[in-house]
Scaffold this motif. Structure first.
Motif, short mmCIF file in Angstrom:
data_model
loop_
_atom_site.label_atom_id
_atom_site.label_comp_id
_atom_site.label_asym_id
_atom_site.label_seq_id
_atom_site.Cartn_x
_atom_site.Cartn_y
_atom_site.Cartn_z
N THR A 32 45.01 52.58 41.04
CA THR A 32 46.34 52.12 40.19
C THR A 32 46.73 53.16 38.97
O THR A 32 47.24 52.94 38.94
N LEU G 58 50.53 44.41 33.15
CA LEU G 58 48.63 44.63 33.10
C LEU G 58 49.06 45.67 31.70
O LEU G 58 47.14 46.00 32.22
N GLU G 65 42.55 40.97 34.56
CA GLU G 65 43.71 41.42 35.70
C GLU G 65 43.82 42.22 36.84
O GLU G 65 44.00 41.97 38.04
N LEU G 66 42.99 43.39 36.24
CA LEU G 66 43.05 44.28 37.27
C LEU G 66 41.88 43.95 38.81
O LEU G 66 40.95 44.05 37.92
N LYS G 67 42.25 43.93 39.70
CA LYS G 67 41.36 44.24 40.55
C LYS G 67 41.98 44.33 41.95
O LYS G 67 42.63 43.46 42.49
N THR G 69 42.94 46.09 45.61
CA THR G 69 42.02 45.47 46.86
C THR G 69 43.20 46.77 47.16
O THR G 69 44.36 47.33 47.05
N ASN G 112 46.27 43.20 42.66
CA ASN G 112 45.33 42.57 42.83
C ASN G 112 45.31 41.62 44.09
O ASN G 112 46.28 42.19 45.32
N GLU G 113 44.82 41.31 44.50
CA GLU G 113 44.70 40.63 46.01
C GLU G 113 46.00 39.39 46.08
O GLU G 113 46.39 39.63 47.51
N GLU G 114 46.36 38.72 45.32
CA GLU G 114 47.57 38.27 45.31
C GLU G 114 49.09 38.94 46.27
O GLU G 114 49.13 38.57 46.84
#
Lengths: 107, 501, 504, 325, 93, 118, 136
Positions: A32, G58, G65-67, G69, G112-114
């Protein structure tokens, strides 16, 4: 007029730059952080260089600035990518993986 | 046509020959070129020496830019004298090296060896000729880099660590000199030595200049291996190829002593160094300790090259002693010893190299019985050894004579006695080797081997040096007049001050 | 008697130095033919002696002889000039060299020594350097050849090659080199720096302008620096050098080395300090008493030694100090006595050593206690021994009488009664340690616990040795009856005279 | 403003250096060293030394770091903890530092135009060199003409370093890509590298020929050109690089550069002027100076390029060898 | 001018942050990330400084910075390719 | 106060030099020694460049409208010195590589131990 | 004049060097500078702005909100010669980062997954310029 535009470019660029720096501290894992670093790198470079170009007389200096821009736009994402790839190969796991111990979305 | 360009030629000839060696590729061609160029430089520097004796200082403006704006080549008698010794030794060592390195160095590296040797010679000539403080640093580094390379060409793996230590110490030394020169520049705005000397006179007692001097002296002391900064020297000289040891021991550290003389007498002036800073006492003390500590170390080593290396450090002590006596005679003795020591150490290391070639070892045990097996080599060793001791009729005696005379003129009886006591230690460490060679039976290292006399190409340069040792021990007119003129020139300011008082 | 009269007198000096060198070269050349080699040795020795005779002749006719080889430093040369004291020493040395050579032939062959060529070679070399010492015109030349003498005799000392010999050699070299380099050279340099010259000058080189303490210091440095004079405590090398073959020892003790030492002291005293100035120097008395102490102490030590050569060695130490004492008494008569003692002690001591060597060769005995009854088998040797011993003791009609006499007179003249006493005691000690040897040899019979030795195997020493012994013994006697030529020579030395001067 | 920047940069330098002392991971140490070089180059820019900054950035942060990494690859990246000797070095350092501080007490004020250094020799360079030499970059004027002898020495030093490294490590053999190496799995990298390498070389040549007018010159150009090929070798592997520029050619080039430089000086000897006096190279002295400077800069550039690349080849050859084994 | 100065200071602080990241990092890769960021920002900073001092023709240095930074990154990656094998071997032992 | 302002630059440079110097003499690892050497030298270069700075001056490339230039001489000197530095570094590192091959270690005390055994 | 000559020499030198390099590694890449490329660049710039806005949100926003993947995308639709561009573009677009690329797949890391899903819809692949679309 041009000066004002240039100033806006510079300040926004500086802001993105700062964002990136904060990002590499705030984000939870390596991958990230790469996001934070690489993306802001590109945008701030573009903005600042353009801001500077506007301050030139559009001579050799501007050409050089453009050269720098192209160079950085080519190398910066490449470096980030290569780094991420190396990290991946070196066995570094993403946050998701360490958290759930299973891969997500591998269809 | 080139008459007025002679001062610059001893630098650029080897400098241009070095890349040519690489382009030639073949090692024996490189050898030939290197030897010829070195010999040519020698002839030129002798000519320059004679010219300086007649005309005084030679100055040559590089690029046609007058000093202090451009770099000046400035050769006085002191430089020309040491330059002759350096180029002469270099020629002899190159002649000697062909056979010597054939055994000690991998054939693929022979061309590189000659190139590095020429670069080293370039650096040394440059240091001796230049009249610019920073240019001196540049040439110091050329010679140092080449030296690290040369040392690392040894056959024993310990040469690598020796070269590394040498590199680290040498670089620290060079950086210290750089700091010192920077401080000089800061206060004076010039780098030309003569110009510096003129301007420094205004600043007697300035703290920046004092610090600059301290750094320069420490830096140079590392390069010349003054006790206690000598630790890099013994391993380096021990494990380097013999030809390299012969060359370095007789030239490199001596050139560093010259640098010290230059900084003390020409740039800062004896008044500043010895009167304002009282450096003479410190140097004197270090020199005496060096003489005793290192002579003593030399007596307990079993590796003959190490013996000679420690002996070199001790002999450097004598040179510094001469400088620290703060008199024209003392300086003259120091300069004389630089020249004479080059002759004797060169011959000694060459003889040891010959022994290494034939017996495969330089342990003192390998020397046993060699008096019969290699009579010429050992005879050369003996005479050069006597010269180190300072036996009359050898060159070593002349310089020690003047050293003691200088000490006595200053009423320094104790120092005079200590100098002579130091010679006793020299007797012990040289005597041990001679005893082994002449009065002992061959040891298990060499027993049963058929040991022949060294090859002609090694014997000739060795004996040239030995004969020079005897010649300059008997006919001292040339060396004495050169050293005397040089010392007079260097201490001119000192005598003027004394006269004024 | 001057067969070299056609020659330029100055060339004589060169010849005296070069002839032994040429001889040495030939000796090396003929290393494979012993007869030829030894022939060359003897011929060289004889030629040298004639040369020295010629020099003597010239000296009496007051011809000045000088020559310069090279100028080492400005104002300082390797140069020679003849003066009477040097001639005296040269005469003694060159004469005894002939004898020693003859003796050596017998000894070395009888003893089957190895490396005989090296022996004769070094022998010739050392004589060459002795000649140079005799005629040296300045301290530098003297010093150079003094050192060369040390080096050229070193192989003689270690000739045997055994561990003991090497140890002895090391002590020999160590003491002599260190004293000469650290003290002698320092003294020379000190003289050079303060007086500005090193030339031997009648009356000395120092003037009133020189500080007293400096001159006093220099005197001490010279006395100890000339280690060959074996002044205590730097006498250790002499006994240590006893490991050498006997001819070498005799050369060392009687002819070359020790005599070079005392000769140097005499020369320094006479020509650098000046006898007349000596009494003004603060340290003269100190050195004088050290000399007398050496005389007594070494005599005492000699008594404790059972080894014949060791006893002789300590005797030498003692006798050398006579000469030093004589030199330092600041009296012209004492100096004359000292000079004469060089000659008389030389012949006496060489005889003693020859005898010791002969006993070694013939009877293989080293220790005095084993010599009981030897006189009957080797009568000539032991008689010679007795005569020489008497000469050393200083009893008439032996040569030693004269030199001791002058020494005593000199001591009286110098008002040093204590020296007179000491010299007398010392003579008594001499009696005590020398005379028992011939007495034992002639008059005692082996006691029961002595291992029986087969007398039938023992005979006199080889003929050449015997000849040598006889010649030197004769010389001991001869010099008692005809000392005049030597005394004449000594009287030529400036400030030195056998005549008593009127008290000032 | 400049002072603030100066202070901040110096602060960062101090922090970096301080960390270098204590960090045991040599890899980090080397990277921090790169940062140190970058920072010091920034200081050089801030203090108007643009040419120096140019060089420091290219050499310190570029070549040195690459070489150090190459060495680390062979020697391992962890410094072993050792208990020995910290007091004595500390003492030595304190004494030296105290001496230096003592020396600073009488130093001229920082940046004062009246300093002796700015009063004596330098004014001539600043005031007269544009006319005498005919080029605006004073650093180049001084470097290539007034003090050309220093620069000749510098070229010799580079050459000597190449000789040293060659004698220690030897050159790799030129073989046609028998072993695949380089970052072959990094497709993106390969493509991008291919695109920018020509740009870098072009830039290097620009620096070479523009050195009279702007910052740069032979040395910087040589380093940059070498950096381009080092990049090539890193990405595509050493065998490929040796095929493009064979090691033997490099060796000869390094020698050639020194010869060009010294040869220029010798030419002026033959034109009966002093060594390295370019005024005689053309009718007009100023034009002569210009020609001379171009010639020697070329010599410097060639030597530096060849020597740097040679050194890199030697190190890379070692790592390749290790990988094969 | 003020804007330029402000931008300069902003970039300077970014550099400081990147440096901090390089010094204090969880993994080696984070460190490299910090160093890389530091490098790119330095290049920008040089460009800015040229404008700030009124001599913008020193942009060449910025180019060199960008280039060297990239080179450094590649070298580091290459280094990892080599040493990764080593560390595996050590673990096996 | 002005004293501090006028010299702070030198003082920090001295501090940097000493840190580098410390690494050179105290480090046990040869690579680190070389790094230290570089830091030391680079700091010395900074001292030189500080000498050359003139307040209000500009980079010594002649341009219109600029009258004050910084002193170009230290720049020239340091250009040379940097080259010398990198040359030394290269040779030093090459030596380190060889030492590693010969001794199997680049820690000073370790190969010292091994030398004692020889 | 002189500078011009140097310029020509420089260009010639670079071309020659390039020629040598191309001969050896035979990975010739040609990118036509045509209209589609320019259009693509403009689009990419837009994406960059978008992506930075995402990241900025972010960074300054909450971490919930941070996911992050990770996933793989097939790349056989994209021509081989444009894959690099494709990968770089993925990196530049909001919230995604190309980690690895091989013959079949790209590995993608997303914030994120989006973001990942939007990529999977494949509009990026269409935008990447290059001849012979769809042929591998």
């Amino acid at each position: 007029m041009i000066e004002i535009i240039s100033s806006v470019f510079l300040i926004v660029g500086a802001f993105f730059s700062l964002t990136g720096a904060v990002g590499i501290f705030k984000f939870p894992d390596f991958f990230t952080r790469v996001h934070a670093a690489s993306v802001t790198d590109s945008i701030s470079t573009i903005l600042i260089i353009f801001g500077l170009i506007l301050r030139t007389d559009f001579d050799l200096v501007a050409v050089k600035l453009l050269f720098i821009l192209i160079f950085m736009l080519l190398t910066s994402p490449t470096a980030s990518h290569a780094l991420a790839k190396s990290a991946r190969h070196g066995g570094l796991l993403t946050l998701a993986e360490t958290r759930s111990d299973k891969k997500v979305g591998d269809d | 046509m080139f008459a007025q360009h002679l001062p610059v030629l001893p630098i650029i000839l080897p400098l241009m020959a070095a890349p040519l060696c690489i382009l030639l590729g073949r090692s024996h061609l490189a050898w030939l070129l290197a030897t010829l160029v070195s010999a040519l430089s020698f002839v030129i520097s002798v000519d320059v020496l004679l010219t300086t004796l007649e005309q005084g200082v030679l100055s040559y403006a590089i690029g046609g830019w007058q000093p202090p704006w451009g770099i000046e080549i400035r050769i006085d008698t002191a430089s020309a004298m040491i330059l002759s010794a350096v180029t002469g030794i270099s020629t002899l060592v190159l002649v000697y090296a062909k056979e010597s390195i054939a055994k000690e160095v991998d054939p693929s590296q022979h061309t590189l060896f000659y190139t590095a040797h020429l670069l080293c010679l370039t650096g040394l000539s440059g240091i001796l000729s230049t009249g610019d403080a920073f240019n001196l640093f540049v040439f110091l580094e050329i010679s140092s880099l080449a030296t690290y390379t040369l040392v690392s060409l040894g056959s024993d793996k310990r040469c690598l660590t020796a070269a590394f230590r040498y590199l680290v110490m040498g670089t620290i030394g060079a950086t210290f000199i750089l700091i010192g020169v920077g401080m000089l520049y800061m206060k004076t705005g010039t780098l030309n030595m003569i110009d510096l000397a003129d301007r420094i006179a205004e600043f007697n007692g300035n703290r920046t200049l004092k610090t600059g001097l301290a750094f320069i002296l420490v830096g140079v002391s590392i390069k010349l291996a003054l006790f206690p900064l000598h630790m890099w020297l013994p391993p380096a000289y021990t494990h380097a190829p013999s030809a390299v040891s012969a060359f370095l021991a007789s030239t490199a550290t001596k050139v560093a002593v010259y640098v010290m003389v230059r900084f003390i007498f020409t740039i800062y002036g004896a008044e500043f160094v010895f009167h304002t800073m009282s450096m003479d006492i410190l140097l004197l003390a270090l020199a005496i300790v060096a003489i005793f500590k290192c002579s003593f170390m030399a007596t307990v080593q079993s590796n003959v090259k190490t013996v000679l290396a420690y002996s070199s450090v001790a002999q450097i002590g004598y040179m510094i002693l001469g400088i620290s006596l703060v008199s024209s005679v003392g300086l003259m003795a120091g300069l004389l010893h630089i020249f004479n020591h080059a002759l004797m150490k060169g011959a000694l290391f060459m003889a040891v190299g010959a022994v290494l070639l034939r017996t495969g070892s330089v342990d003192i045990k390998a020397f046993q019985g060699l008096g019969k097996q290699m009579p010429l080599t050992m005879a050369a060793f003996t005479i050069a050894g006597l010269s180190i001791i300072g036996v009359p009729l050898t060159a070593g005696f002349v310089s020690k004579w003047y050293l003691v005379t200088a000490a006595l003129e200053q009423q320094q009886w104790v120092i005079a006695m200590l100098v002579l006591l130091g010679s006793l230690l020299a007797i012990i460490y040289i005597g041990r080797i001679l005893e082994a060679a002449y009065f002992k039976e061959p040891s298990e290292l060499t027993a049963g081997k058929d040991i022949k006399e060294a090859p002609m190409l090694m014997l000739v340069p060795m004996w040239v040096l030995v004969i020079a040792n005897i010649y300059f021990g008997i006919d001292t007119s040339l060396t004495l007049s050169a050293a005397d003129t040089a010392a007079q020139l260097l201490t001119q300011s000192m005598t003027e001050i004394e006269a004024a008082q | 008697m001057n067969i070299w009269s056609t020659l330029d007198p100055a060339q004589l000096i060169n010849l005296t130095i070069v002839v032994p060198l040429i001889g040495a070269a030939f000796i090396a050349l003929f290393s494979q033919q012993p007869n030829l080699r030894e022939g060359v040795s003897i011929i060289t020795a004889v030629v040298l002696f004639t040369l020295v005779l010629a020099v003597t002749d010239n000296t009496f006719s007051k011809l000045s002889m000088e020559t310069t080889w090279v100028a080492l430093f400005p104002g300082l040369e390797i140069a020679y000039s003849v003066e009477p004291l040097g001639v005296l020493f040269a005469l003694v040395a060159s004469f005894l060299w002939i004898i020693t050579t003859i003796y050596s032939i017998g000894y070395m062959r009888g003893h089957n020594e190895e490396n005989q060529t090296r022996f004769f070679f070094c022998f010739a070399l050392s004589i060459s350097t002795v000649m140079a010492i005799c005629f040296s015109a300045n301290l530098l030349t003297l010093f150079i050849f003094y050192e060369l003498l040390t080096l050229s005799t070193y192989p003689l000392v270690t000739h045997a090659g055994t561990k003991e010999a090497k140890h002895g050699g090391r002590v020999y070299l160590g003491v002599l080199l260190s004293t000469s380099i650290v003290l002698f050279l320092l003294a020379i340099l000190g003289t050079w720096v303060s007086a500005g010259t090193l030339n031997f000058t009648p009356g000395g080189v120092f003037t009133q302008a020189h500080s007293d303490s400096l001159v006093a210091l220099l005197l001490v440095l010279f006395c100890y620096g000339i280690g060959k004079a074996a002044l205590m405590p730097f006498h250790r090398w002499l006994p240590a050098a006893m490991v050498a073959p006997t001819p070498a020892s005799s050369l060392l003790h009687a002819v070359a080395v020790v005599k070079a030492g005392v000769f140097s002291i005499l020369k320094v005293v006479i020509y650098i300090f000046g006898i007349d100035n000596l009494s003004d120097i603060a340290t003269t008395d100190v050195m004088l008493y050290i000399g007398t102490a050496t005389v007594l102490l070494s005599s005492c030590v000699a008594m404790t030694k059972d080894s014949l050569k060791a006893r002789l060695a300590y005797s030498t130490v003692s006798q050398l100090s006579y000469i030093v004492v004589g030199a330092l008494l600041a009296s012209s008569v004492a100096a004359a006595g000292a000079s004469l003692h060089i000659a008389t002690h030389a012949v006496g001591k060489i005889t003693l050593f020859f005898c010791a060597g002969a006993i070694m060769v013939a009877a293989h005995k080293k220790n005095i206690s084993e010599m009981v009854g030897l006189g009957r088998k080797m009568p000539i040797t032991m008689i010679a021994f007795a005569i020489a011993a008497l000469s050393i003791i200083g009893l008439p009609p032996m040569a030693g009488t004269w030199s001791k006499w002058y020494l005593m007179v000199g001591a009286v003249e110098a008002d040093k009664m204590i020296i007179v006493v000491v010299l007398t005691i010392s003579s008594l000690l001499n009696v005590a340690y020398l005379l028992p040897i011939p007495i034992k040899a002639f008059f005692n019979t082996p006691s029961g616990d002595q291992p029986a030795w087969s007398w039938s195997e023992t005979k006199e020493a080889p003929l050449p040795s015997l000849i040598a012994i006889v010649v030197t013994t004769t010389a001991c006697l001869w010099l008692f009856f005809y000392p005049q030529p030597l005394i004449d020579l000594i009287n030529l030395i400036p400030d030195v005279s056998t005549e008593l001067k009127g008290r000032p | 403003m400049a002072e603030i920047i100066d202070l901040v940069l110096l602060g960062m330098l101090a922090i970096t250096a301080f960390n270098i002392i204590f960090i045991k991971d040599l890899f980090t140490v080397v990277m921090l060293f790169g940062i140190y070089s970058f920072l010091s180059a920034l200081i050089f820019v801030n203090l108007d030394a643009v040419d120096v900054a140019f060089t420091e950035a290219a050499v310190g942060a570029g070549i040195s770091t690459v070489l150090m990494l190459g060495t680390l690859a062979l020697t391992g990246r962890k410094e072993k903890a050792s208990s020995h000797k910290t007091i004595l070095p500390l003492l030595v350092v304190c004494v030296t530092g105290a001496a230096l501080i003592y020396g600073t007490l009488d130093m001229p004020l920082f940046g004062d135009p009246d300093n002796p250094a700015h009063q004596h020799v330098a004014p001539r360079y600043i005031e007269d060199s544009p006319q005498e030499i005919g080029i605006p970059n004073m650093v180049t004027s001084v470097l290539a003409s007034y003090r050309a002898f220093d620069t000749l020495g510098e070229t010799a030093v580079v050459f000597a370093a190449a000789i040293g490294v060659l004698s220690l490590l030897g050159l790799p053999k030129r073989d046609r890509a028998t072993i695949q190496s380089g970052l072959k799995s990094h497709l993106v990298l390969r493509v991008v590298a291919k695109m920018i390498i020509p740009l870098i070389v072009l830039f290097a040549l620009y620096v070479q020929f523009h050195g009279d007018y702007g910052p740069g010159g032979g040395f910087q150009a040589g380093v940059i050109a070498a950096a381009a090929l080092i990049l090539y070798a890193l990405v595509f592997g050493l065998p490929m690089a040796t095929h493009v520029v064979p090691p033997r050619v490099l060796k000869a080039l390094a020698a050639l550069g020194v010869l060009i430089y010294a040869g220029t000086g010798v030419v002026s000897l033959f034109l009966s002027a002093n060594f390295l006096d370019y005024s005689v190279l053309a009718e007009d002295p100023v034009a002569g100076q210009h020609i001379g400077i171009i010639a020697i800069e070329l010599g410097v550039g060639i030597t530096v390029f060849a020597a740097m690349l040679c050194i890199f080849y030697a190190f890379a050859g070692q790592t390749e060898r290790k990988n094969i084994q | 001018m003020l804007v330029l100065s402000a931008t300069c200071i902003a970039i300077l602080s970014v550099m400081a942050l990147a440096l901090a990241r390089a010094l204090k990092a969880d993994t080696v890769y984070d460190r490299i990330l910090g160093v890389n960021m530091f490098g790119t920002k330095t290049a920008l900073f040089i460009a800015l400084m040229g404008f700030l001092s009124g001599r913008p023709d020193f942009l060449d240095i910025a180019i060199v910075y960008a280039l060297i930074n990239f080179l450094g990154m590649i070298a580091v990656l290459r280094f990892f390719e080599y040493t990764a094998g080593d560390e595996n071997q050590e673990q096996e032992k | 106060m002005s004293f501090i302002v006028d010299h702070y630059n030198y003082w920090i440079v001295v501090l940097l030099m000493m840190m580098g110097f410390y690494v050179v003499i105290a480090a046990n690892n040869l690579v680190k020694k070389i790094v230290g050497l570089n830091i030391f030298q680079t700091s010395v270069f900074m001292m030189y460049i500080s000498i050359g700075k003139v307040n209000g001056g500009s980079a010594p490339i002649a341009a219109e409208g600029i009258t004050t230039y910084s002193n170009p001489l230290p720049h020239v000197l340091i250009l040379t010195a940097i080259v010398v530095g990198v040359a030394t570094t290269a040779v030093g590192l090459a030596l380190v590589v060889r030492i590693k091959r010969a001794y199997g270690t680049v820690e000073e005390n370790e190969f010292e131990d091994k030398e004692d055994l020889i | 004049m002189l500078l011009l000559a140097f310029g020509i020499i420089s260009v010639a030198l670079v071309l020659w060097l390039l020629h040598r390099m191309n001969n050896t590694d035979a990975e010739i890449q040609k990118l036509a500078l045509n209209l589609s490329f320019i259009r693509y660049t403009m689009w990419l710039l837009g994406q960059v702005v978008l992506s930075s806005l995402t990241v900025t949100r972010l960074v300054w926003g909450s971490r919930k909100e941070l996911k992050p993947t990770i996933g793989k995308l097939p790349v056989n639709k994209v021509p081989k010669k444009s894959r690099v561009l494709y990968a770089n573009s993925i990196t530049l677009t909001p919230g995604t980062l190309c980690i690895d690329i091989d013959n079949e797949n790209v590995t993608i890391h997303a914030l994120n997954e989006e973001s990942l899903h939007s990529l999977k819809r494949g509009d990026m692949a269409d935008k990447v310029p290059g001849e012979n679309k769809g042929v591998s």
